[in-house]
Design an enzyme around this catalytic site. Structure first.
Site, short mmCIF file in Angstrom:
data_model
loop_
_atom_site.label_atom_id
_atom_site.label_comp_id
_atom_site.label_asym_id
_atom_site.label_seq_id
_atom_site.Cartn_x
_atom_site.Cartn_y
_atom_site.Cartn_z
N HIS A 52 -3.28 -5.16 1.64
CA HIS A 52 -2.44 -5.56 2.96
C HIS A 52 -2.50 -6.96 3.38
O HIS A 52 -3.39 -7.20 4.14
CB HIS A 52 -3.01 -4.53 4.24
N GLU A 108 -1.06 -8.53 5.25
CA GLU A 108 -0.51 -8.56 6.61
C GLU A 108 -1.73 -8.37 7.80
O GLU A 108 -1.51 -8.83 8.72
CB GLU A 108 0.88 -7.68 7.12
N CYS A 122 0.82 -1.21 -0.02
CA CYS A 122 0.02 -0.04 -0.08
C CYS A 122 0.76 1.24 0.06
O CYS A 122 1.49 1.63 -1.10
CB CYS A 122 -0.93 0.08 0.90
N1 GLN Z 1 -3.30 6.45 0.98
C1 GLN Z 1 -2.22 5.95 1.43
C2 GLN Z 1 -0.83 6.73 1.24
O1 GLN Z 1 -1.20 7.64 0.37
C3 GLN Z 1 -1.78 4.48 1.62
C4 GLN Z 1 -3.13 3.88 2.48
C5 GLN Z 1 -2.36 2.42 3.24
O2 GLN Z 1 -1.31 2.46 3.41
N2 GLN Z 1 -3.33 1.83 3.68
O3 GLN Z 1 0.15 6.51 1.76
#
Ligand code: GLN
Length: 201
Positions: A179, A181, A84
């Site tokens: 994610h 994890e 992410c």
């Molecule tokens: N929107 C977040 C970002 O720009 C990422 C979100 C996340 O890691 N769940 O880093």
């Protein structure tokens, strides 16, 4: 009996869901440490960039003097897995970053930040990932990024039903929009540890 030493891996612990990654990697038998300083990075053979807020991790990495060392580790071929926000940090190019936001880079992709909208647009879906086999991966997306463009050297590991790319690998770099994890899914981390062992050999 010959025993192979546990792979030594770090989780970048400036912000984000560090604990969840430490737990999965520890369950998989890795020797895991949190990484906040260059000396801690120098002591590991692989690094996880957690989910969280990529712009905050970027700022803290610069404040802690970690941006240069992480970029050097990536260029030197250290295996790195980003989930992410971590995927955003691995991207060479981002769209919809905040003013002045930098990434570490390395992955020849363009990633759109918050591609699915705001927090309420978080969702879960089962993904077929050929590289991992059965069963499908139960993927949780939280304000997730999308891989909008990927260079020829980038392997697309998972796509949504409409073809949009949400997991990629290029050399020693692995990235997922979602994610693993947080759901008990361990196969992406196992793949990452294989990449670390492969490199250490
Ligand atoms: N929107 C977040 C970002 O720009 C990422 C979100 C996340 O890691 N769940 O880093």
């Amino acid at each position: 009996m010959v025993t192979t030493p546990a792979p030594r891996v770090g989780v970048l612990a400036l912000q984000g869901d560090v604990r969840e990654h430490v737990r999965v990697l520890t369950d998989l038998g890795a020797d895991v440490t949190t990484v906040r300083r260059p000396a801690e990075l120098a002591a590991v053979d692989g690094l996880v960039l957690p989910g969280g807020e990529s712009s905050v991790i970027d700022k803290l990495a610069r404040a802690f003097g970690m941006r240069g060392p992480v970029r050097e580790a990536i260029s030197a071929g250290m295996p790195v897995y980003g989930t992410c926000a971590g995927l955003i940090l691995l991207a060479e190019r981002i769209t919809d970053g905040i003013q002045g936001q930098l990434t570490f880079g390395g992955l020849d992709v363009t990633v759109r930040r918050n591609a699915f909208g705001s927090q309420v647009d978080s969702f879960e879906v089962d993904l077929d990932v050929a590289a991992l086999g059965e069963p499908p991966v139960h993927a949780v997306f939280i304000r997730a990024p999308l891989v909008e463009e990927a260079g020829d050297g980038v392997e697309r590991l998972a796509t949504l039903d409409d073809g949009r790319v949400v997991a990629v690998r290029q050399g020693a770099l692995l990235g997922t929009s979602f994610h693993p994890e947080v759901t008990g899914e361990q196969r992406f981390h196992a793949l990452f540890l294989d990449m670390v062992r492969e490199r250490a050999r």
